[in-house]
Motif scaffolding. Sequence first.
Motif, PDB file in Angstrom:
ATOM      1  N   MET A   6       0.811  -1.381   0.027  1.00  0.00           N
ATOM      2  CA  MET A   6       0.151   0.065  -0.004  1.00  0.00           C
ATOM      3  C   MET A   6       0.802   1.232  -0.107  1.00  0.00           C
ATOM      4  SD  MET A   6      -3.031  -0.332  -0.194  1.00  0.00           S
ATOM      5  CE  MET A   6      -3.515  -1.848  -0.989  1.00  0.00           C
ATOM      6  N   SER A   7       1.990   1.098  -0.749  1.00  0.00           N
ATOM      7  CA  SER A   7       2.850   2.407  -0.701  1.00  0.00           C
ATOM      8  C   SER A   7       2.106   3.579  -1.162  1.00  0.00           C
ATOM      9  CB  SER A   7       4.265   2.207  -1.566  1.00  0.00           C
ATOM     10  OG  SER A   7       3.955   1.676  -2.784  1.00  0.00           O
ATOM     11  N   GLN A   8       1.162   3.533  -2.143  1.00  0.00           N
ATOM     12  CA  GLN A   8       0.513   4.804  -2.523  1.00  0.00           C
ATOM     13  C   GLN A   8      -0.190   5.444  -1.668  1.00  0.00           C
ATOM     14  OE1 GLN A   8       1.889   5.773  -4.889  1.00  0.00           O
ATOM     15  NE2 GLN A   8       1.793   4.728  -6.805  1.00  0.00           N
ATOM     16  N   CYS A   9      -0.751   4.784  -0.573  1.00  0.00           N
ATOM     17  CA  CYS A   9      -1.712   5.304   0.460  1.00  0.00           C
ATOM     18  C   CYS A   9      -0.807   6.221   1.249  1.00  0.00           C
ATOM     19  CB  CYS A   9      -2.157   4.154   1.263  1.00  0.00           C
ATOM     20  SG  CYS A   9      -3.396   4.565   2.753  1.00  0.00           S
ATOM     21  N   ILE A  10      -1.404   7.504   1.415  1.00  0.00           N
ATOM     22  CA  ILE A  10      -0.822   8.653   2.054  1.00  0.00           C
ATOM     23  C   ILE A  10      -0.868   8.280   3.543  1.00  0.00           C
ATOM     24  CG2 ILE A  10      -2.884   9.897   2.073  1.00  0.00           C
ATOM     25  CD1 ILE A  10      -0.893  12.306   1.956  1.00  0.00           C
ATOM     26  N   PHE A  11      -1.725   7.680   4.015  1.00  0.00           N
ATOM     27  CA  PHE A  11      -1.864   7.401   5.604  1.00  0.00           C
ATOM     28  C   PHE A  11      -0.806   6.064   5.668  1.00  0.00           C
ATOM     29  CE2 PHE A  11      -6.640   8.766   6.425  1.00  0.00           C
ATOM     30  CZ  PHE A  11      -5.917  10.105   6.533  1.00  0.00           C
ATOM     31  N   CYS A  12      -0.502   5.301   4.937  1.00  0.00           N
ATOM     32  CA  CYS A  12       0.452   4.080   5.078  1.00  0.00           C
ATOM     33  C   CYS A  12       1.775   4.886   5.284  1.00  0.00           C
ATOM     34  CB  CYS A  12       0.250   3.117   4.171  1.00  0.00           C
ATOM     35  SG  CYS A  12      -0.961   2.044   4.365  1.00  0.00           S
ATOM     36  N   GLN A  13       1.966   5.961   4.149  1.00  0.00           N
ATOM     37  CA  GLN A  13       3.333   6.579   4.193  1.00  0.00           C
ATOM     38  C   GLN A  13       3.417   7.426   5.211  1.00  0.00           C
ATOM     39  OE1 GLN A  13       3.120   8.972   0.483  1.00  0.00           O
ATOM     40  NE2 GLN A  13       3.232   7.285  -0.609  1.00  0.00           N
ATOM     41  N   ILE A  14       2.218   8.132   6.098  1.00  0.00           N
ATOM     42  CA  ILE A  14       2.593   8.690   7.204  1.00  0.00           C
ATOM     43  C   ILE A  14       2.785   7.800   8.266  1.00  0.00           C
ATOM     44  CG2 ILE A  14       1.251  10.155   9.058  1.00  0.00           C
ATOM     45  CD1 ILE A  14      -0.279  11.419   6.631  1.00  0.00           C
ATOM     46  N   VAL A  15       2.215   6.595   8.361  1.00  0.00           N
ATOM     47  CA  VAL A  15       2.445   5.567   9.641  1.00  0.00           C
ATOM     48  C   VAL A  15       3.895   5.317   9.489  1.00  0.00           C
ATOM     49  CG1 VAL A  15       1.798   3.187  10.074  1.00  0.00           C
ATOM     50  CG2 VAL A  15      -0.121   4.906   9.714  1.00  0.00           C
ATOM     51  N   GLY A  16       4.374   4.820   8.245  1.00  0.00           N
ATOM     52  CA  GLY A  16       5.677   4.334   7.862  1.00  0.00           C
ATOM     53  C   GLY A  16       6.737   5.445   8.004  1.00  0.00           C
ATOM     54  N   ASN A  17       6.499   6.645   8.458  1.00  0.00           N
ATOM     55  CA  ASN A  17       7.150   7.860   8.472  1.00  0.00           C
ATOM     56  C   ASN A  17       7.845   8.219   7.321  1.00  0.00           C
ATOM     57  OD1 ASN A  17       7.039   8.189  11.445  1.00  0.00           O
ATOM     58  ND2 ASN A  17       8.345   6.451  11.535  1.00  0.00           N
ATOM     59  N   GLN A  18       7.326   7.834   6.072  1.00  0.00           N
ATOM     60  CA  GLN A  18       7.936   8.481   4.802  1.00  0.00           C
ATOM     61  C   GLN A  18       7.249   9.937   4.621  1.00  0.00           C
ATOM     62  OE1 GLN A  18       5.939   5.135   3.057  1.00  0.00           O
ATOM     63  NE2 GLN A  18       7.850   3.981   2.672  1.00  0.00           N
ATOM     64  N   ILE A  19       6.170  10.274   5.152  1.00  0.00           N
ATOM     65  CA  ILE A  19       5.788  11.450   5.168  1.00  0.00           C
ATOM     66  C   ILE A  19       5.580  12.230   6.492  1.00  0.00           C
ATOM     67  CG2 ILE A  19       3.832  13.146   4.533  1.00  0.00           C
ATOM     68  CD1 ILE A  19       2.977  11.076   2.422  1.00  0.00           C
ATOM     69  N   PRO A  20       6.418  13.164   6.782  1.00  0.00           N
ATOM     70  CA  PRO A  20       6.307  13.553   8.191  1.00  0.00           C
ATOM     71  C   PRO A  20       4.866  14.375   8.694  1.00  0.00           C
ATOM     72  CG  PRO A  20       7.446  15.309   6.916  1.00  0.00           C
ATOM     73  CD  PRO A  20       7.034  14.138   6.157  1.00  0.00           C
ATOM     74  N   ALA A  21       4.340  14.013   9.845  1.00  0.00           N
ATOM     75  CA  ALA A  21       3.262  14.487  10.336  1.00  0.00           C
ATOM     76  C   ALA A  21       3.233  14.168  12.116  1.00  0.00           C
ATOM     77  CB  ALA A  21       1.825  13.730  10.002  1.00  0.00           C
ATOM     78  N   PRO A  22       3.241  15.639  12.485  1.00  0.00           N
ATOM     79  CA  PRO A  22       3.114  15.334  13.758  1.00  0.00           C
ATOM     80  C   PRO A  22       2.031  14.685  14.658  1.00  0.00           C
ATOM     81  CG  PRO A  22       3.505  17.722  13.232  1.00  0.00           C
ATOM     82  CD  PRO A  22       3.048  17.000  11.940  1.00  0.00           C
ATOM     83  N   ARG A  23       2.633  13.860  15.466  1.00  0.00           N
ATOM     84  CA  ARG A  23       1.607  12.888  16.104  1.00  0.00           C
ATOM     85  C   ARG A  23       1.234  13.222  17.434  1.00  0.00           C
ATOM     86  NH1 ARG A  23       3.761   7.141  13.911  1.00  0.00           N
ATOM     87  NH2 ARG A  23       4.314   7.858  11.440  1.00  0.00           N
ATOM     88  N   LEU A  24      -0.055  13.490  17.571  1.00  0.00           N
ATOM     89  CA  LEU A  24      -0.823  13.791  18.908  1.00  0.00           C
ATOM     90  C   LEU A  24      -0.690  12.625  19.986  1.00  0.00           C
ATOM     91  CD1 LEU A  24      -1.917  16.228  20.605  1.00  0.00           C
ATOM     92  CD2 LEU A  24      -4.272  15.301  19.760  1.00  0.00           C
ATOM     93  N   TYR A  25      -0.769  11.520  19.262  1.00  0.00           N
ATOM     94  CA  TYR A  25      -1.077  10.237  20.067  1.00  0.00           C
ATOM     95  C   TYR A  25      -0.457   9.116  19.201  1.00  0.00           C
ATOM     96  CZ  TYR A  25      -3.134   6.198  22.397  1.00  0.00           C
ATOM     97  OH  TYR A  25      -3.068   4.923  23.079  1.00  0.00           O
ATOM     98  N   GLU A  26       0.225   8.133  19.926  1.00  0.00           N
ATOM     99  CA  GLU A  26       0.486   6.852  19.029  1.00  0.00           C
ATOM    100  C   GLU A  26       0.660   5.580  20.062  1.00  0.00           C
ATOM    101  OE1 GLU A  26       4.196   6.521  16.557  1.00  0.00           O
ATOM    102  OE2 GLU A  26       4.550   8.342  17.539  1.00  0.00           O
TER     103      GLU A  26
END
Length: 111
Positions: free
Chosen positions: A1-21
């Motif tokens: 699922m490398s095209q999935c933006i959320f999978c990329q965020i989960v995999g740290n390929q796209i940065p997104a500050p995390r409020l919780y994990e």
Amino acid sequence: MSQCIFCQIVGNQIPAPRLYEDERLIVIADKYPKAPVHLLVIPREHISSLNEVGPEHAELMAHAVSVLPEVARRGGLTDGFRTIINTGPGGGQEIPHLHIHVLGGGRLPGF
């Protein structure tokens, strides 16, 4: 699922500050908020939509719901919040990866 933006965020390929994990979920702020506070609860596991959830996802779904109050508190939502799961194009789902919207921070329109 490398095209999935959320999978990329989960995999740290796209940065997104995390409020919780934790080991099952991440929570980020929505890039295009529909309320003063708009958070996204995203399973680490790729599940396309709520239509794909089965008995094997029961623990994940229960866990996601159980962390919503903590997520809301971390987002500053002490006076209440709304949760939404859009399912499929007809239900308003834009990203084909199951996620829960947590909205609040002001008077939300009614349904």
